[in-house]
Each structure stands twice: as structure tokens, then as C-alpha cells.
Motif scaffolding. Structure first.
Motif, PDB file in Angstrom:
ATOM      1  N   VAL A 193      16.584   7.717  -6.142  1.00  0.00           N
ATOM      2  CA  VAL A 193      15.910   8.330  -7.773  1.00  0.00           C
ATOM      3  C   VAL A 193      15.587   7.304  -8.170  1.00  0.00           C
ATOM      4  CG1 VAL A 193      16.718   9.753  -9.377  1.00  0.00           C
ATOM      5  CG2 VAL A 193      17.200  10.516  -7.104  1.00  0.00           C
ATOM      6  N   GLU A 194      16.580   6.438  -8.798  1.00  0.00           N
ATOM      7  CA  GLU A 194      16.500   5.187  -9.608  1.00  0.00           C
ATOM      8  C   GLU A 194      15.209   4.146  -9.554  1.00  0.00           C
ATOM      9  OE1 GLU A 194      20.221   7.051 -10.270  1.00  0.00           O
ATOM     10  OE2 GLU A 194      19.138   5.493  -8.073  1.00  0.00           O
ATOM     11  N   ASP A 195      14.782   4.213  -7.863  1.00  0.00           N
ATOM     12  CA  ASP A 195      13.828   3.080  -7.970  1.00  0.00           C
ATOM     13  C   ASP A 195      12.514   4.234  -8.076  1.00  0.00           C
ATOM     14  OD1 ASP A 195      11.897   1.674  -6.686  1.00  0.00           O
ATOM     15  OD2 ASP A 195      12.245   2.246  -4.018  1.00  0.00           O
ATOM     16  N   MET A 196      12.310   5.602  -7.312  1.00  0.00           N
ATOM     17  CA  MET A 196      11.589   6.587  -7.535  1.00  0.00           C
ATOM     18  C   MET A 196      11.252   6.260  -9.322  1.00  0.00           C
ATOM     19  SD  MET A 196      10.581   7.457  -5.251  1.00  0.00           S
ATOM     20  CE  MET A 196       9.276   8.968  -5.871  1.00  0.00           C
ATOM     21  N   ASN A 197      12.046   7.025 -10.064  1.00  0.00           N
ATOM     22  CA  ASN A 197      12.094   6.776 -11.873  1.00  0.00           C
ATOM     23  C   ASN A 197      11.300   5.270 -12.922  1.00  0.00           C
ATOM     24  OD1 ASN A 197      13.359   9.191 -11.719  1.00  0.00           O
ATOM     25  ND2 ASN A 197      15.367   8.270 -12.464  1.00  0.00           N
ATOM     26  N   GLU A 198      11.856   4.376 -11.126  1.00  0.00           N
ATOM     27  CA  GLU A 198      11.258   3.008 -12.019  1.00  0.00           C
ATOM     28  C   GLU A 198       9.603   2.378 -11.473  1.00  0.00           C
ATOM     29  OE1 GLU A 198      11.873  -1.012 -13.866  1.00  0.00           O
ATOM     30  OE2 GLU A 198      12.798   0.291 -14.064  1.00  0.00           O
ATOM     31  N   LEU A 199       9.450   3.148 -10.473  1.00  0.00           N
ATOM     32  CA  LEU A 199       8.256   3.464 -10.045  1.00  0.00           C
ATOM     33  C   LEU A 199       7.256   4.209 -10.610  1.00  0.00           C
ATOM     34  CD1 LEU A 199       6.112   2.674  -7.794  1.00  0.00           C
ATOM     35  CD2 LEU A 199       6.615   4.100  -6.248  1.00  0.00           C
ATOM     36  N   GLU A 200       7.643   5.125 -10.831  1.00  0.00           N
ATOM     37  CA  GLU A 200       6.979   5.958 -12.283  1.00  0.00           C
ATOM     38  C   GLU A 200       6.447   5.427 -13.170  1.00  0.00           C
ATOM     39  OE1 GLU A 200       6.824  10.314 -13.708  1.00  0.00           O
ATOM     40  OE2 GLU A 200       8.230   9.772 -12.818  1.00  0.00           O
ATOM     41  N   ARG A 201       7.473   4.640 -13.887  1.00  0.00           N
ATOM     42  CA  ARG A 201       7.645   4.734 -15.073  1.00  0.00           C
ATOM     43  C   ARG A 201       6.819   3.034 -15.226  1.00  0.00           C
ATOM     44  NH1 ARG A 201       9.753  -0.102 -18.181  1.00  0.00           N
ATOM     45  NH2 ARG A 201      10.637  -1.030 -16.159  1.00  0.00           N
ATOM     46  N   GLN A 202       6.378   2.026 -14.422  1.00  0.00           N
ATOM     47  CA  GLN A 202       5.664   1.095 -14.162  1.00  0.00           C
ATOM     48  C   GLN A 202       4.679   1.371 -14.137  1.00  0.00           C
ATOM     49  OE1 GLN A 202       7.089  -2.893 -12.926  1.00  0.00           O
ATOM     50  NE2 GLN A 202       9.032  -2.073 -13.014  1.00  0.00           N
ATOM     51  N   PHE A 203       4.305   2.395 -12.781  1.00  0.00           N
ATOM     52  CA  PHE A 203       2.825   3.410 -12.257  1.00  0.00           C
ATOM     53  C   PHE A 203       2.527   3.510 -13.803  1.00  0.00           C
ATOM     54  CE2 PHE A 203      -0.440   4.918 -10.392  1.00  0.00           C
ATOM     55  CZ  PHE A 203      -0.370   4.787  -9.350  1.00  0.00           C
ATOM     56  N   LEU A 204       2.852   4.274 -14.857  1.00  0.00           N
ATOM     57  CA  LEU A 204       2.483   4.580 -15.830  1.00  0.00           C
ATOM     58  C   LEU A 204       2.076   3.742 -17.418  1.00  0.00           C
ATOM     59  CD1 LEU A 204       4.444   8.110 -17.221  1.00  0.00           C
ATOM     60  CD2 LEU A 204       2.459   7.511 -16.571  1.00  0.00           C
ATOM     61  N   GLU A 205       2.965   2.734 -17.109  1.00  0.00           N
ATOM     62  CA  GLU A 205       2.768   1.531 -18.061  1.00  0.00           C
ATOM     63  C   GLU A 205       1.584   0.781 -17.528  1.00  0.00           C
ATOM     64  OE1 GLU A 205       5.669  -1.130 -18.695  1.00  0.00           O
ATOM     65  OE2 GLU A 205       7.529   0.255 -19.466  1.00  0.00           O
ATOM     66  N   LEU A 206       1.275   0.488 -16.716  1.00  0.00           N
ATOM     67  CA  LEU A 206       0.048  -0.701 -15.807  1.00  0.00           C
ATOM     68  C   LEU A 206      -1.390   0.710 -16.446  1.00  0.00           C
ATOM     69  CD1 LEU A 206       1.717  -1.582 -12.238  1.00  0.00           C
ATOM     70  CD2 LEU A 206       1.267  -2.858 -14.518  1.00  0.00           C
ATOM     71  N   LEU A 207      -1.253   2.078 -15.502  1.00  0.00           N
ATOM     72  CA  LEU A 207      -2.073   2.653 -16.592  1.00  0.00           C
ATOM     73  C   LEU A 207      -2.625   2.889 -17.792  1.00  0.00           C
ATOM     74  CD1 LEU A 207      -1.714   5.912 -13.831  1.00  0.00           C
ATOM     75  CD2 LEU A 207      -3.212   3.793 -14.068  1.00  0.00           C
ATOM     76  N   TRP A 231       0.739  -1.416  -0.321  1.00  0.00           N
ATOM     77  CA  TRP A 231       0.085   0.162  -0.442  1.00  0.00           C
ATOM     78  C   TRP A 231       0.527   1.081   0.010  1.00  0.00           C
ATOM     79  CZ3 TRP A 231      -0.596   3.460   4.267  1.00  0.00           C
ATOM     80  CH2 TRP A 231       0.210   3.886   4.439  1.00  0.00           C
ATOM     81  N   LYS A 232       2.193   1.359   1.156  1.00  0.00           N
ATOM     82  CA  LYS A 232       2.175   2.520   0.521  1.00  0.00           C
ATOM     83  C   LYS A 232       3.415   2.884  -0.262  1.00  0.00           C
ATOM     84  CE  LYS A 232       4.222   2.618   5.376  1.00  0.00           C
ATOM     85  NZ  LYS A 232       5.601   2.496   6.477  1.00  0.00           N
ATOM     86  N   ARG A 233       3.506   1.817  -1.643  1.00  0.00           N
ATOM     87  CA  ARG A 233       4.560   1.917  -2.541  1.00  0.00           C
ATOM     88  C   ARG A 233       3.620   2.268  -3.799  1.00  0.00           C
ATOM     89  NH1 ARG A 233       9.439   1.778  -3.883  1.00  0.00           N
ATOM     90  NH2 ARG A 233       9.165   1.039  -6.067  1.00  0.00           N
ATOM     91  N   ILE A 234       2.351   1.507  -3.210  1.00  0.00           N
ATOM     92  CA  ILE A 234       1.368   2.325  -4.379  1.00  0.00           C
ATOM     93  C   ILE A 234       0.357   3.117  -3.878  1.00  0.00           C
ATOM     94  CG2 ILE A 234      -1.530   1.624  -4.976  1.00  0.00           C
ATOM     95  CD1 ILE A 234      -0.893  -1.150  -5.116  1.00  0.00           C
ATOM     96  N   VAL A 235       0.447   4.002  -3.054  1.00  0.00           N
ATOM     97  CA  VAL A 235      -0.205   5.776  -2.750  1.00  0.00           C
ATOM     98  C   VAL A 235       0.971   6.649  -2.785  1.00  0.00           C
ATOM     99  CG1 VAL A 235      -0.259   6.936  -0.797  1.00  0.00           C
ATOM    100  CG2 VAL A 235      -1.493   5.072  -0.734  1.00  0.00           C
ATOM    101  N   LEU A 236       2.707   5.762  -2.445  1.00  0.00           N
ATOM    102  CA  LEU A 236       3.757   6.709  -3.355  1.00  0.00           C
ATOM    103  C   LEU A 236       3.558   7.069  -4.769  1.00  0.00           C
ATOM    104  CD1 LEU A 236       6.383   8.505  -2.307  1.00  0.00           C
ATOM    105  CD2 LEU A 236       7.445   5.883  -3.220  1.00  0.00           C
ATOM    106  N   GLY A 237       3.348   5.788  -5.341  1.00  0.00           N
ATOM    107  CA  GLY A 237       3.155   6.419  -7.135  1.00  0.00           C
ATOM    108  C   GLY A 237       2.014   6.660  -7.384  1.00  0.00           C
ATOM    109  N   ALA A 238       1.308   6.804  -7.075  1.00  0.00           N
ATOM    110  CA  ALA A 238       0.247   7.586  -7.295  1.00  0.00           C
ATOM    111  C   ALA A 238       0.128   8.922  -7.125  1.00  0.00           C
ATOM    112  CB  ALA A 238      -1.499   7.335  -6.277  1.00  0.00           C
ATOM    113  N   ILE A 239       0.838   8.952  -5.904  1.00  0.00           N
ATOM    114  CA  ILE A 239       0.806  10.699  -5.236  1.00  0.00           C
ATOM    115  C   ILE A 239       1.879  11.774  -6.479  1.00  0.00           C
ATOM    116  CG2 ILE A 239       1.924  11.859  -3.341  1.00  0.00           C
ATOM    117  CD1 ILE A 239       0.928  10.859  -1.780  1.00  0.00           C
ATOM    118  N   LEU A 240       2.676  10.858  -7.231  1.00  0.00           N
ATOM    119  CA  LEU A 240       3.911  10.659  -7.697  1.00  0.00           C
ATOM    120  C   LEU A 240       3.598  11.789  -8.878  1.00  0.00           C
ATOM    121  CD1 LEU A 240       7.053  11.861  -7.994  1.00  0.00           C
ATOM    122  CD2 LEU A 240       7.134   9.358  -8.666  1.00  0.00           C
ATOM    123  N   LEU A 241       2.497  10.597  -9.719  1.00  0.00           N
ATOM    124  CA  LEU A 241       1.980  10.925 -10.972  1.00  0.00           C
ATOM    125  C   LEU A 241       0.953  12.203 -10.708  1.00  0.00           C
ATOM    126  CD1 LEU A 241       2.710   9.554 -13.606  1.00  0.00           C
ATOM    127  CD2 LEU A 241       0.756   8.476 -13.083  1.00  0.00           C
TER     128      LEU A 241
END
Length: 348
Positions: free
Chosen positions: A254-268, A220-230
Motif C-alpha cells: 500500500v505504501e508503494d501505491m500511495n507513493e506512486l499516486e502522490r508523485q503522479f499527481l505532483e508530476l501532473l 510502462w507498467k507502473r505509468i499505466v498503473l498510476g494513470a488507471i489508479l488516478l
């Protein structure tokens, strides 16, 4: 008019007919199958379109579909109302002469109570509380049917802090206060707005729908973080960079944040559009959730200054409606030219 030179050159009908007569008759080639061409790509008509999914499965895109968090909260809300009903009559039977404190404020002829939250300018504190409550119901009433857990959201594989993740990190549901503190910390440090919190919830439910995953204690923490980031990058004009979130969460890279954002966008499926009707639906459903859980927005008596401001806004809206009606009825003439228009010039 007198100039014979033209920028458009066209052949005569006779010349076109003679050229057409020299064309060979069309012979269709035999149609090749997908196996003969060696192409195994799925035809565009066979691909699944998100807009063609049933409305109830896609609430983050369709304004008439009910939100997931509101439907997941119905069971708990009924139990709360039932317990409050029993406690209320038990209290009355035990204290017949004491009516008990009034929990809600009601408007009267002399006093009108209003809150300062509107769909265009929501109250930041209470909107974050409502979003945290919606996430809490998502986790509590999740579907335990063995849905897959993506590695990018697993907190043990990608921890947010250097402290050791407990062995039972995926066993116990977080409390609503814990979710609220996590979201409030990010919003306070990044100076995000209340509208961004609503868009965060839209992206969260869109992710759960598109990727067919559930939000649970392990992710839940990383999903919420990715949604807030986007949401902060899409909604705010001056978006917070990924490196800025690394200053808030000290142990994340920063690399982890970039990968989280990239995969979040792909899943959306890169669908980050939030229509105004969907945004308004989520806002009012959050208000319904708050009212059902006794999390009411702060009410204040309507003051004279606020009443004058509301009256001025209402008068301005009425004036705008009248202008639109006049614009529909009357056409623009040379005597009453309202808009400067560019017309194409004809050079002779």
C-alpha cells in the motif's frame, strides 16, 4: 418607511472631509531589489504557465491539438496500408476469378450496420484494445534522446511482483497483446468503465508532456498503473481504494501505491481536469486509430427495436431544442411561471 432605525450607519460628508484633511501625504518608499530583500523566489509573471505552452505540445489540455498517440502511429499506418495495397493487387493477379473475402460491412438501402459504441457509452472491450494499441505506439515510436527515467516508475526499483526482473527488462518492447492483458486484468478486477480507459490515456499523455519523459519497456507498467489508479478515483463515484489494487497485484504494498499516486499527481501539477471537448477528441481519435489498424468496432444490423429507440431519442432532442428556443424568445410571466424564484424582501 416610517422607521428611522437602519442597519447601515454612514458618517456625514462633512465628517468624512475633516478626517481626510488630517491624513498625511503619501510618500512612496524606495523600491527594494530582490537581492536586498533576500528573497530568491521566482516572480509569478516569470513562471511557466502550462496554458501558455504551444498547443501541439499540450494535447491533453487543448481540444484542437492532435493527440500524441495518433501522430506516433502515422508512420506504421502508412507502411501497413502500403503492404496491404501490394498484397491486394498481388492476390488479384494470382486469383483473377476469386475476389477474396469482404473484410468490412457496408450499409445498403435495406440494411444499416451500426456499432454499440458512442462517445457517452463506449464499448468496453474495444476501447481497452484501442488504449492498449495507443500505448503500444507510444512505446514503439518513443523519442530515443536520453530523456530521464524517474525512479518511481522504474520496474526494477519498484517491482510489481516478487519474481525476479530480467536483466534485459528495458531492452525489448512489449507486444500489444501483453499491454492489453495487463490493462484488461486491472479493469476487469476493479470493474472499471470504458470512460475510465479514455481518461487513463489522457492522464498518460499529460504526464509525458508535463514531466518530459518517455514511456519505455522499463516503466510502462507502473505509468499505466498510476494513470488507471488516478482515473478511477476521478471518474468513478465509487472509486477503488489503493488497498484494493494490492489485492489485484498481490506483491505490491500500500505504501508503494500511495507513493506512486502522490508523485503522479505532483508530476501532473495536480491538474486532473479533463474537459468534455478533450475527452471527445480522444474518443474519436481512438476510433480513427482502430479503423487505421483494422481494429473495427463490432457492427450489427439495425433492428426495429433499436431504430425505434433512436427515433425516440431524436424526437426528445428536437423537443428539447424547441423548448430552449421558446425560452430564449419568451420571458417568464406571472401567468406562465416555470421556475420558482426567491426575491429579496424589503422590510420597512
Amino acid at each position: 418607511m416610517g422607521n428611522t432605525t437602519s442597519c447601515c450607519v454612514s458618517s456625514s460628508p462633512k465628517h468624512r472631509r475633516s478626517n481626510h484633511s488630517r491624513l498625511e501625504p503619501y510618500r512612496p518608499e524606495p523600491e527594494l531589489s530582490r537581492e536586498d530583500t533576500g528573497c530568491n523566489l521566482q516572480h509569478i509573471s516569470d513562471r511557466e504557465n502550462i496554458d501558455d505552452l504551444p498547443m501541439e505540445y499540450n494535447p491533453s489540455d487543448h481540444p484542437r491539438a492532435s493527440t500524441i498517440f495518433l501522430s506516433k502511429s502515422q508512420t506504421d499506418v502508412r507502411e501497413k496500408r502500403k503492404s496491404l495495397y501490394i498484397n491486394h493487387f498481388t492476390h488479384i493477379s494470382e486469383n483473377k476469378h476469386y475476389p477474396g473475402p469482404l473484410r468490412r460491412k457496408y450499409s445498403s438501402c435495406s440494411t444499416i450496420f451500426l456499432d454499440d459504441s458512442t462517445v457517452s457509452q463506449p464499448n468496453l472491450k474495444y476501447t481497452i484494445k484501442c488504449v492498449a494499441l495507443a500505448i503500444y505506439y507510444h512505446i514503439k515510436n518513443r523519442d530515443v534522446d536520453g530523456r530521464m527515467l524517474l525512479d518511481i516508475f522504474d520496474e526494477k526499483l519498484h517491482p510489481l511482483s516478487k519474481s525476479e526482473v530480467p536483466a534485459d527488462y528495458d531492452k525489448y518492447d512489449p507486444e500489444q497483446k501483453q499491454i492489453y492483458r495487463f490493462v484488461r486484468t486491472l479493469f476487469s478486477a476493479a470493474q472499471l468503465t470504458a470512460e475510465c480507459a479514455i481518461v487513463t490515456l489522457v492522464y498518460l499523455e499529460r504526464l509525458l508532456t508535463y514531466a518530459e519523459i518517455d514511456i519505455c519497456p522499463a516503466n510502462w507498467k507502473r505509468i499505466v498503473l498510476g494513470a488507471i489508479l488516478l482515473a478511477s478515483k476521478v471518474w468513478d463515484d465509487q472509486a477503488v481504494w489503493n488497498v484494493d489494487y494490492c489485492q489485484i497485484l498481490k506483491d505490491i504494498t500500500v505504501e508503494d501505491m500511495n507513493e506512486l499516486e502522490r508523485q503522479f499527481l505532483e508530476l501532473l501539477q495536480f491538474n486532473i481536469n479533463v474537459p468534455s471537448s478533450v475527452y471527445a477528441k480522444y474518443y474519436f481519435d481512438l476510433r480513427s486509430l482502430a479503423e487505421a489498424n483494422n481494429l473495427s468496432f463490432p457492427l450489427e444490423p439495425l433492428s426495429r427495436d433499436k431504430a425505434q429507440k433512436l427515433e425516440a431519442i431524436s424526437r426528445l432532442c428536437d423537443k428539447y431544442k424547441d423548448l430552449r428556443k421558446l425560452a430564449k424568445k419568451r420571458s417568464v410571466s406571472a401567468d406562465n411561471l416555470m421556475v420558482v424564484r426567491w426575491c429579496p424582501a424589503i422590510i420597512s
